[in-house]
Motif scaffolding. Structure first.
Motif: not given
Lengths: 512, 512
Positions: B309, B318, B321-323, B325-326, B349, B360, B363
């Motif tokens: 994202n 970035a 991030t969680p996004e 990783a998803l 990042a 990060e 993750m």
């Protein structure tokens, strides 16, 4: 005195000019993932069988005569000379069958109620260090003011769900009455479920009575709607402390939650091999869990694991290692075999809030979450193998916990999120920054970090070239400035103060 | 000149007094875990269906006329005015069916052969940054000496399996002939499979010919036993660069591996929603994969994902991030739907090697590994969203990759590892430090870290209170000192030098 100062701090206007900290709303993450597994069902059976042999053939040394009597009456084989308690596997399984597979804990504010078990995750504040550290004052013995600030931060950050055993030890307070001050701080500075010290019966009872006062219900009523938890440690290998046993009995008698956690560092308190460490941990955890069900069938109990390795060159404990992560995953397999909720941890062994602290913490956190830890203890603020609670680490952990929480949120797949029309609306090689589909969603589309800095190198340099740990100092200060002390009815507050002061006098005169 | 210096460096005696760096032996980790899944099979079908609509109704702009001809001849609908290529889903699936589900790549030293696909993980060196940084000289434009040192480190650290696209851009070298120098460095300073630059046909062919010289086989022989891979980027949304297409065609014609990776930052190159980003990425990746199979049915091809994202407040990219990783997890679900090996990344990042860089990276790494990434690109050394290759970060990443590798190793459960007798041999409350079971195993029982420091606070302070990043500086210097240049037969080396020098002259005279 203290509470007057505290209330003034809580009501003062925020001085910071920075925008208010953004954080996720209060709530427990629910994992969508099936639990990760290190061992096959057959291998778990082998570990189970070894645990049963430990309990049947070797036994556990129970140092409390009272607890030995309870075990004997329940059908265990007890030797009062050595303290050894041996348990047949059929008796153990039958006794454990009454333990609930999940349960809830309700603090004074029922909106901060938590569920322990199932798919719910519970993140706990670091617990137990003698030292505290922050960038301004360095590493030092902890004070009660440090203790209170950690409680304020735990209350302020929505991703922290539970206050563990004394977040730091406020060393200037008498060790005999310190628990009364920390309970009072927990109940007035936060609205969270907390850990009740169960070193002996008296400290546990004080916590139970104070929580009942804060809730405005009786101790008897609270037994059916519990509020508190405690961690019962085992002096591994295979020794159960008398004071811990008395604390466990008091908590279970009153329907409060008991988490039985052997402290098992591979190579020190257990053999170096993971299967052996797990077999021993399993025997010890189930031994304690059985006692809760003897005392009060149906009492809430959690299977605890704290298995990591030591550095075999120095004997120093290590956390966030591959071996620690494997234990975090595999222990969940064991807990689920007995239908018990599972407690694990999120730890690291770094001496400083650096890359090591972060990669070790993420290593143990991912393993804890994917291993389906229901209660993830020490999740925020733990440093230096548990010898220091760090304000900067707490904030960086909050960031990691929030990111993990966001990762676990369900994602809708539908016409709007698949956005074929939005894709059709942008020319090849174009961009989506100004698209309506983007504009409608950009504020909530992605996780907004609290610590992570994604600005470019030049912007970041001009802003002072602060690393994540330096930025964390600003964030915990801002959080303390934004913190608001929760409301509590005056009569309950007075009842709590009166209880605390009366018990202090009693203990000063007669001992605990 | 350069190679003389290099060989001297390679043969000099190690000057450091520190004990040799300990590391895991060469080998690709094999994951024992089932792949993690973000979406249900039905949701993956919905994403697939949207991708098919993108290819059928919207199409992809293919800027190479040559490639458009190939698509037209294969049955696609081609508009030569707009460059738009539309593909029916049945045609796409039929064409993709020839792609291998896994394959191997063999460099000059067959002991460094790698498997791409199945349960095997492949970790790649960071690729592409214009800048380099280390603690001594700070952040600066990269030089060829930096390039060579990164190749040496990639060769030295066993956990790095592949050299990606130019680890850094050696800016003092001509951009038209730079690839010849970097290929030469890859082939003489390391023995690893590497990334062949496929910006246009000529750079790809130079890499193929040089690898064949280094192996002592013909280009034709190498087509059946490939050695090289390339990353083909897509100018998302839905635009395929002509030079990239030509490079892809050259690689596939010669049986070398092509990794098709749309660069899709949600909110910029795709809609902000993950399902839409994945649908678009999927359409673009499959479009490129189809071209490989048109060119040479059965040619090795990898499904690439690079979806993360942006910061919607600034547009900055970035990672970790969680996004991100998803996307790392979900893209694996898509790749497996088409029976293609899966490439993902391990990115962050941060502008500095700090806690953010580490959390990060962990993750994205956990998501990449549990999402069953077969090729995990940028796994060591990536910083600042890919704008800087960091020597310190490389070493910290090596530590994280080794820990992950150790986590994935199988654990035996048997009488010896369950160690009932060892447990029986220690009294309650005792310890296992001196037990025979411990002594027999302590040297290999646990992962030995390269960076993590588990000493107590006092010892650590006396040793200079170095954080992980400061310790990393010592480690990469020691690794460079310990590095030994691999042996290469003199005739092959001379053939490579001659090829490089001849091609440089040709390009200087006639252009690429």
């Amino acid at each position: 005195m203290n509470e007057v100062k505290t209330r003034r701090a809580g009501s003062r206007e925020r001085r910071s000019r920075a925008p208010a900290l953004e954080q996720l709303p209060w709530g427990q993450p629910q994992t969508p993932f099936p639990p990760l597994e290190v061992f096959s069902a057959e291998q778990i059976d082998q570990i189970h069988d070894t645990s049963m042999r430990i309990l049947e053939e070797l036994g556990v040394e129970m140092m409390s005569a009272h607890a030995r009597t309870l075990f004997r009456e329940a059908g265990a084989t007890v030797d009062d000379v050595t303290g050894c308690v041996r348990i047949d596997r059929n008796l153990l399984m039958k006794t454990l069958a009454t333990a609930p597979v999940e349960f809830s804990l309700t603090p004074a504010n029922p909106e901060r109620k938590i569920q322990i078990g199932g798919r719910a995750l519970t993140f706990g504040l670091v617990a137990g260090p003698p030292n505290v550290s922050d960038a301004d004052r360095g590493r030092r013995p902890a004070s009660f003011e440090d203790y209170q600030n950690f409680i304020r931060l735990a209350h302020h950050f929505n991703i922290i769900h539970v206050i563990g055993n004394q977040v730091v030890s406020p060393l200037e307070l008498s060790s005999e009455t310190r628990h009364l001050d920390t309970y009072f701080a927990n109940l007035t500075l936060s609205e969270l479920v907390f850990h009740c010290t169960a070193i002996g019966r008296a400290r546990a009872m004080d916590g139970i009575e104070m929580m009942a006062l804060a809730r405005g219900i009786s101790v008897e009523e609270m037994a059916d709607d519990p509020s508190l938890l405690t961690i019962i440690s085992v002096n591994s290998p295979r020794r159960f402390d008398a004071e811990m046993a008395e604390g466990l009995i008091a908590m279970s008698e009153h329907g409060q939650a008991v988490v039985v956690t052997p402290f098992t560092l591979m190579g020190a308190m257990t053999p170096v091999t993971l299967p052996a460490a797990l077999a021993q941990q399993n025997a010890e955890a189930l031994f304690g869990a059985m006692l809760t069900q003897i005392v009060r069938p149906g009492a809430p109990v959690v299977y605890g694991s704290f298995t990591s390795n030591v550095d075999m060159r120095t004997g120093a404990p290590a956390f966030g290692t591959p071996e620690n992560a494997l234990a975090n995953i595999a222990s969940g397999q064991l807990a689920r075999r007995y239908n018990l909720p599972y407690r694990t941890s999120n730890a690291n062994a770094s001496n400083v809030v650096d890359a090591q602290a972060a990669y070790e913490t993420q290593m143990s956190l991912w393993a804890a979450v994917l291993g389906r830890g229901n209660l993830i203890y020490h999740a925020a603020g733990w440093l230096e193998g548990g010898l220091t609670a760090s304000f900067e680490k707490l904030v960086i952990d909050v960031e990691m916990l929030q990111q993990m929480s966001r990762l676990l949120m369900p994602i809708e797949v539908n016409t709007e999120s698949l956005a074929f029309d939005a894709i059709a609306g942008i020319a090849t090689g174009g961009h989506f920054f100004g698209a309506e589909h983007t504009m409608d969603r950009y504020q909530t589309a992605f996780y907004h970090p609290m610590i992570s800095d994604w600005s470019n190198f030049e912007t970041w340099s001009e802003a002072g070239a602060l690393d994540a740990t330096q930025r964390a100092t600003k964030v915990w200060k801002q959080a303390l400035a934004e913190y608001r002390e929760p409301e509590m009815p005056a009569d309950r507050r007075e009842a709590l103060m009166a209880f605390r002061d009366r018990r202090k006098k009693e203990i000063e005169q007669n001992g605990l």
